[in-house]
Scaffold this active site. Structure first.
Site, PDB file in Angstrom:
ATOM      1  N   HIS A  14      52.755 -10.234  38.587  1.00 34.76           N
ATOM      2  CA  HIS A  14      52.219 -10.329  39.819  1.00 34.76           C
ATOM      3  C   HIS A  14      52.620  -9.126  40.465  1.00 34.76           C
ATOM      4  O   HIS A  14      53.802  -8.986  40.599  1.00 34.76           O
ATOM      5  CB  HIS A  14      52.589 -11.538  40.721  1.00 34.76           C
ATOM      6  CG  HIS A  14      52.206 -11.800  42.085  1.00 34.76           C
ATOM      7  ND1 HIS A  14      50.783 -12.162  42.213  1.00 34.76           N
ATOM      8  CD2 HIS A  14      52.692 -11.935  43.361  1.00 34.76           C
ATOM      9  CE1 HIS A  14      50.282 -12.244  43.267  1.00 34.76           C
ATOM     10  NE2 HIS A  14      51.475 -12.138  43.982  1.00 34.76           N
ATOM     11  N   GLU A  57      53.560  -2.147  36.708  1.00 31.43           N
ATOM     12  CA  GLU A  57      53.070  -3.199  36.007  1.00 31.43           C
ATOM     13  C   GLU A  57      53.068  -3.161  34.511  1.00 31.43           C
ATOM     14  O   GLU A  57      53.866  -4.106  33.875  1.00 31.43           O
ATOM     15  CB  GLU A  57      51.854  -3.748  36.436  1.00 31.43           C
ATOM     16  CG  GLU A  57      51.719  -4.246  37.836  1.00 31.43           C
ATOM     17  CD  GLU A  57      50.426  -5.015  38.052  1.00 31.43           C
ATOM     18  OE1 GLU A  57      49.432  -4.339  37.846  1.00 31.43           O
ATOM     19  OE2 GLU A  57      50.555  -6.104  38.442  1.00 31.43           O
TER      20      GLU A  57
HETATM   21  C1  GRF Z   1      47.090  -6.724  37.634  1.00 31.57           C
HETATM   22  O1  GRF Z   1      47.460  -5.872  39.171  1.00 31.57           O
HETATM   23  C2  GRF Z   1      47.625  -8.041  37.735  1.00 31.57           C
HETATM   24  O2  GRF Z   1      48.975  -8.110  38.319  1.00 31.57           O
HETATM   25  C3  GRF Z   1      46.664  -8.901  38.605  1.00 31.57           C
HETATM   26  O3  GRF Z   1      45.384  -8.377  38.208  1.00 31.57           O
HETATM   27  C4  GRF Z   1      45.623  -7.196  37.651  1.00 31.57           C
HETATM   28  C5  GRF Z   1      45.132  -7.185  36.222  1.00 31.57           C
HETATM   29  O4  GRF Z   1      44.859  -5.939  35.809  1.00 31.57           O
HETATM   30  N1  GRF Z   1      46.774 -10.288  38.297  1.00 31.57           N
HETATM   31  P1  GRF Z   1      44.344  -5.605  34.169  1.00 31.57           P
HETATM   32  O5  GRF Z   1      43.296  -6.587  34.036  1.00 31.57           O
HETATM   33  O6  GRF Z   1      45.619  -6.006  33.416  1.00 31.57           O
HETATM   34  O7  GRF Z   1      44.020  -4.264  34.218  1.00 31.57           O
END
Ligand code: GRF
Length: 211
Positions: A119, A188
């Site tokens: 998240h 992330e």
């Molecule tokens: C990421 O920012 C995740 O945290 C959110 O949606 C996005 C997904 O990105 N829940 P991806 O599909 O992994 O590029």
């Protein structure tokens, strides 16, 4: 150990997991990818690496059950069945945009399959959707000085499970949402790999302990 990944979108976090699984950074194998969106580019990323994929479509459930809560509950129960057939060691929600109900969480908990979620906010700060935008707005109102990213265990409450990885992301005055999002996504991609590795290492230790 086997990892099943749930996606809804571009799958850049899935890609980070795939790349890491081909290195010592992640001692596991991505064995299946399930998307709730047929058009998710993440399905292509999986196929590019010969990872089996499934599209779990909510539409037939909405047609069969007039009550959306019941449709979602049966949808989730069937998703759990699909996953239990695969018997992964863990499930990673990498951009999975559905709230997972207890009809999904309970069967997986009973099977001792941990579920983790990524998240793009700090624990308890901006639960739910549009977290990055809401953090930016709060920053511009002077309410927060920074934001972050977390990987946490998935429980019944949205984005409220015990954090596994928390990374701070500084905020810059006047920065565009796109630029902030790009910086957050980069963090992330590291956090999701670190979170998956921590859980896998825990599982391996627990198994060793049980023998
Ligand atoms: C990421 O920012 C995740 O945290 C959110 O949606 C996005 C997904 O990105 N829940 P991806 O599909 O992994 O590029």
């Amino acid at each position: 150990p086997s990892i099943l990944v749930l996606i809804s979108g571009s799958g850049s976090n899935l890609q980070a997991l795939i790349d890491a699984s081909q290195s010592p950074r992640l001692p596991g194998k991505i064995t299946h990818v399930i998307s709730n969106k047929k058009s998710a580019y993440g399905l292509t990323r999986a196929a590019n690496h010969s990872i089996p994929t499934s599209y779990h479509n909510l539409v037939p459930y909405k047609k069969q059950y007039s009550d959306i809560a019941e449709a979602r509950s049966v949808y989730d129960a069937d998703l759990a069945k699909l996953i239990l057939e695969q018997k992964p060691d863990m499930v990673v929600c990498a951009g999975w945009m559905h709230i997972l109900s207890m009809s999904f969480l309970t069967p997986l908990a009973d099977a001792n399959i941990p579920i983790i979620n990524l998240h793009p906010a700090l624990p308890g700060m901006f639960d739910g959707a549009r977290a990055i935008e809401r953090a930016k707005e709060a920053f511009e109102r002077g309410e927060i000085s920074g934001t972050g990213v977390m990987v946490h265990y998935v429980i019944g409450e949205v984005d409220r499970g015990e954090p596994i990885v928390v990374r701070d992301v500084e905020m810059k005055v006047g920065e565009s949402l796109d630029d902030l999002e790009a910086r957050i996504h980069a963090v992330e991609h590291e956090a999701i790999v670190e979170g998956a590795r921590i859980v896998l290492e825990k599982l391996v230790k627990e198994r060793a302990g049980q023998q």
